[in-house]
Design an enzyme around this catalytic site. Sequence first.
Site, PDB file in Angstrom:
ATOM      1  N   GLN A   1      14.084  -8.984  -2.315  1.00  0.00           N
ATOM      2  CA  GLN A   1      13.281 -10.206  -2.251  1.00  0.00           C
ATOM      3  C   GLN A   1      12.488 -10.393  -3.544  1.00  0.00           C
ATOM      4  OE1 GLN A   1      10.777  -9.551   1.219  1.00  0.00           O
ATOM      5  NE2 GLN A   1       9.392  -8.162   0.163  1.00  0.00           N
TER       6      GLN A   1
ATOM      7  N   PHE B   1       6.665  -1.679   7.888  1.00  0.00           N
ATOM      8  CA  PHE B   1       7.841  -2.405   7.394  1.00  0.00           C
ATOM      9  C   PHE B   1       9.046  -1.467   7.322  1.00  0.00           C
ATOM     10  CE2 PHE B   1       9.551  -4.762   3.344  1.00  0.00           C
ATOM     11  CZ  PHE B   1      10.469  -5.465   4.098  1.00  0.00           C
TER      12      PHE B   1
ATOM     13  N   LYS C   1      15.605  -1.215  13.191  1.00  0.00           N
ATOM     14  CA  LYS C   1      16.524  -2.341  13.396  1.00  0.00           C
ATOM     15  C   LYS C   1      17.890  -2.101  12.752  1.00  0.00           C
ATOM     16  CE  LYS C   1      16.683  -7.403  12.987  1.00  0.00           C
ATOM     17  NZ  LYS C   1      15.880  -8.600  12.708  1.00  0.00           N
ATOM     18  N   HIS C   2      17.876  -1.606  11.514  1.00  0.00           N
ATOM     19  CA  HIS C   2      19.143  -1.493  10.763  1.00  0.00           C
ATOM     20  C   HIS C   2      19.589  -0.053  10.531  1.00  0.00           C
ATOM     21  CE1 HIS C   2      18.996  -5.825   9.933  1.00  0.00           C
ATOM     22  NE2 HIS C   2      17.737  -5.688   9.594  1.00  0.00           N
TER      23      HIS C   2
ATOM     24  N   HIS D   1      14.171  -5.535   0.563  1.00  0.00           N
ATOM     25  CA  HIS D   1      13.892  -5.993   1.923  1.00  0.00           C
ATOM     26  C   HIS D   1      14.612  -5.040   2.889  1.00  0.00           C
ATOM     27  CE1 HIS D   1      13.951  -9.443   5.172  1.00  0.00           C
ATOM     28  NE2 HIS D   1      13.719  -8.270   5.683  1.00  0.00           N
TER      29      HIS D   1
ATOM     30  N   HIS E   1      10.258  -0.600  10.733  1.00  0.00           N
ATOM     31  CA  HIS E   1      10.997  -1.721  11.328  1.00  0.00           C
ATOM     32  C   HIS E   1      12.435  -1.749  10.792  1.00  0.00           C
ATOM     33  CE1 HIS E   1      11.958  -5.899  12.475  1.00  0.00           C
ATOM     34  NE2 HIS E   1      12.438  -5.995  11.246  1.00  0.00           N
ATOM     35  N   GLU E   2      12.561  -1.583   9.482  1.00  0.00           N
ATOM     36  CA  GLU E   2      13.900  -1.614   8.875  1.00  0.00           C
ATOM     37  C   GLU E   2      14.745  -0.444   9.379  1.00  0.00           C
ATOM     38  OE1 GLU E   2      15.247  -4.147   6.896  1.00  0.00           O
ATOM     39  OE2 GLU E   2      13.416  -5.157   7.495  1.00  0.00           O
TER      40      GLU E   2
END
Length: 234
Positions: free
Chosen positions: A34, A111, A118-119, A61, A114-115
Site C-alpha cells: 500500500q 494488523f 485471515k490469510h 498490506h 489479522h493478516e
Amino acid sequence: MKGKASILVILFVLHCQSFLCSSQDFDFFYFVQQWPASYCDTRRSCCYPTTGKPNEDFSIHGLWPNYNDGKWPQNCDTSSSLDISQISDLVKRMEKDWPTLACPSGDGVKFWGHEWEKHGTCTSLHQHAYFQSALELKNKANLLQLLKHAGIYPGKFFSMESIKRAIKEGVGYEAYIECNVDTQGNHQVYQVYMCVDKSASKFINCPILPHGRGCGSRVEFPSFSHHSNSKHEL
Ligand code: 5GP
Ligand code: 5GP
C-alpha cells in the site's frame, strides 16, 4: 477388518478436515503493498503507528493465498493466532516495512495478527516463515526505488502506463495497480498487487487479476513526507 476400515475412514476424515483447516490448497499469492498517503486519503483518516511516522515508502498490506479462478480461502485455522514471541527477531523490520496506519494508533501487532489469521493460516507456512517471506518479497521488489529510477517521484501526477512500465522493467513482471479517489476526484495509486508462486519467494505472471478499483489513465502519486498530522479527517 471392519474396525480397521472404520479407523481408516476416521483418519481420512480427520486428514481432510485438517487439510481444509490449514489448507495448502491454493494456487498462488497476491503480495499487496500500500502507498501510505493514499491509504490516509482513502480511509478519510489514518493514524501513525505508536512506533512513529513511517518512512515515505510502500508498505506491506499482506501476502494472500488465492485460487486461479479469483476466489480465495480465508480464516483457515481459527485456533491459530499470532504469537509475537515467534517473530520477535522480525519485529523491527515489520515496524518499518509493515506499519499499521489504521486508527486508533497501534504498534502493528493487531494488523499483523489479522493478516496471519485471515490469510497466513491458509498457507502451509509457519508464522515466522510467512512474515519473513513477505519482508523478503518487499526487498526483492523495491517499488519506490524502481519508480524513482524511472523519474516517478511522489508529489506529482503520472500516466498509468509509465508506472506500469517502470514496474514491469524493474521487477520483470506486471503488477496490478488499484486506485482510490481523493476528495478532489483524483485517482491515486493506492495498492500494488504482485503475484508470487506457492513457495512465497518468486514473482510470477498473475494467473488472474484482482477485481478492484481500476485507475484512470492519469494518476496521482501523492507525497507522504508532506503528510504531517497523524490523525487527519476530511
Ligand atoms: P477490499 O474489499 O478492501 O478490496 O478487500 C478487503 C479484504 O478482502 C482485503 O484486505 C483482503 O483481506 C481480502 N481480499 C480482497 N480481495 C482479495 C483477493 O483478490 N484475494 C485475496 N486473497 N484476498 C482478497
Ligand atoms: P484486510 O483488508 O486485509 O482484510 O483487512 C485489513 C484490516 O487490518 C482492517 O481491519 C484494517 O482496519 C486493519 N488495518 C490496520 N492497519 C492497516 C493498514 O495500514 N492498512 C490496511 N489496509 N489495513 C489495516
